[in-house]
Design an enzyme around this catalytic site. Sequence first.
Site, PDB file in Angstrom:
ATOM      1  N   LYS A   1      -0.982 -22.377 -25.641  1.00  0.00           N
ATOM      2  CA  LYS A   1      -0.450 -21.031 -25.847  1.00  0.00           C
ATOM      3  C   LYS A   1       0.294 -20.982 -27.173  1.00  0.00           C
ATOM      4  CE  LYS A   1       2.625 -17.661 -23.593  1.00  0.00           C
ATOM      5  NZ  LYS A   1       3.381 -17.406 -22.346  1.00  0.00           N
TER       6      LYS A   1
ATOM      7  N   ASP B   1       0.690 -15.059 -27.338  1.00  0.00           N
ATOM      8  CA  ASP B   1       1.763 -14.258 -26.757  1.00  0.00           C
ATOM      9  C   ASP B   1       2.520 -13.553 -27.866  1.00  0.00           C
ATOM     10  OD1 ASP B   1       3.742 -13.108 -25.285  1.00  0.00           O
ATOM     11  OD2 ASP B   1       4.628 -14.963 -24.543  1.00  0.00           O
TER      12      ASP B   1
ATOM     13  N   GLU C   1      -1.110 -11.969 -24.716  1.00  0.00           N
ATOM     14  CA  GLU C   1      -0.056 -11.500 -23.818  1.00  0.00           C
ATOM     15  C   GLU C   1       0.807 -10.457 -24.517  1.00  0.00           C
ATOM     16  OE1 GLU C   1       3.632 -13.738 -21.579  1.00  0.00           O
ATOM     17  OE2 GLU C   1       1.742 -14.841 -21.857  1.00  0.00           O
TER      18      GLU C   1
ATOM     19  N   ASP D   1       3.411  -9.459 -19.137  1.00  0.00           N
ATOM     20  CA  ASP D   1       4.565 -10.257 -18.715  1.00  0.00           C
ATOM     21  C   ASP D   1       5.773  -9.350 -18.530  1.00  0.00           C
ATOM     22  OD1 ASP D   1       6.665 -11.997 -18.374  1.00  0.00           O
ATOM     23  OD2 ASP D   1       6.262 -13.218 -20.127  1.00  0.00           O
TER      24      ASP D   1
ATOM     25  N   LYS E   1       7.450 -14.421 -13.273  1.00  0.00           N
ATOM     26  CA  LYS E   1       8.589 -15.326 -13.450  1.00  0.00           C
ATOM     27  C   LYS E   1       9.454 -15.260 -12.193  1.00  0.00           C
ATOM     28  CE  LYS E   1       9.905 -13.427 -17.396  1.00  0.00           C
ATOM     29  NZ  LYS E   1       8.815 -12.523 -17.805  1.00  0.00           N
TER      30      LYS E   1
END
Length: 404
Positions: A259, A294, A320, A343, A391
């Site tokens: 990532k 991301d 992301e 996210d 999360k």
Amino acid sequence: TATATATATATKPEKAKAMVVDKEKEAPAVGGDAAPAKPAAASKPGSGSETKEKVPVPSAASATATATTATATADDAVRRGWLLKVVLDDGSIGWGEASPLPGLHLESHDAAGAQLRTVASIVDGSAAGGSSGGGGVFVDATLPLLNGAVAEWLTSACGVREDALLPSVRFALETAVLSALACRSSSSGGGGGGGECNAPLASVLLLGDAGNASSPSAAADSENFVEINALIPDDALATPEDVANAARNLVAKGFRCLKLKVARGEGTAGAFDDAKKVKAMRDAVGDDVEIRCDANRRWGLNDALTFGLQIIDCRVQYVEEPVSDLVDLAAFHCTTGVPVALDESVDEAMRGGADGARDGDGDDDDASTGSLNALIELFEPSNGVVAIVLKPSVIGGFERCARA
């Protein structure tokens, strides 16, 4: 310390204790989330967490809880948080962590610590533990099944409304109890007589596929894996060659998913530079390694399109949060064809659904329904959403994540 009682389906209930501790810990050198104070599972270099064997689910357990605090400096070299230690009657130990991060969590460090101490005292002093001779609560062995089991336990055994707990506090309590059950389960499977152990939560979550021999994971072998990706630091000054070398090193360690943080540079030029880094990564690691990016909502639509159109041939698994405004998500995906993951948008959707339910009667089913409806809206096909990032410490535990 405080004393509580935890039992499940066994005939012999066991005692549990709870303790809250405040201490400092260093944050990881690489950006992103801080490492947990105690691992949820033993790490296998490069691929994630694993358990060596499946173990029976405990029928009874007891726990001790301790909360500690950790500290964060201006440069994020240190973070503050609270550790919750749960000890079962047989000595099995589980750890939970509540470490609210400014800018990510809504609650503060002090608020989390105050509530965690209160929760520990409730667990220790509850009148529900009749078989313990007074005080304590019962912990059912079906808690790892999730699906409302934890919420029911909080309400019926602890006398705590689920929506009254701060997300990081619920996460700490849930993790500590489940970790203790995993440790006890490992010991009862021949691992010893309690104490601290590296038994992963995967060995008991959803009962570790116990009793479900028809499941693919159970049929394949006796190991449970929690795969993780490696994170390449968000250094805007890194060259494509730097990123390629970092990627090669991580793949050599066994990682099969990388990532890269993007959108750290300035404007269109920064987006072009990020695309060059992604191309360098793909050339360095070949086609058998997944690449994720991301942007953390740092791009406007034009810069996101600049990046996306440049990486069309890089076979990126997803980007992301590519845009700062969700309204632009469909335009990004429909123009570039690049898949998207969400996210921060998920955090907001779930918080919004729960807050909407609390404006009514506070029923947890209503909160779940509101959150689910908010998430469904994000999966409009034109948005190109292929994954969501959950999360547990922000959402409020594994059970809430499972509901999503």
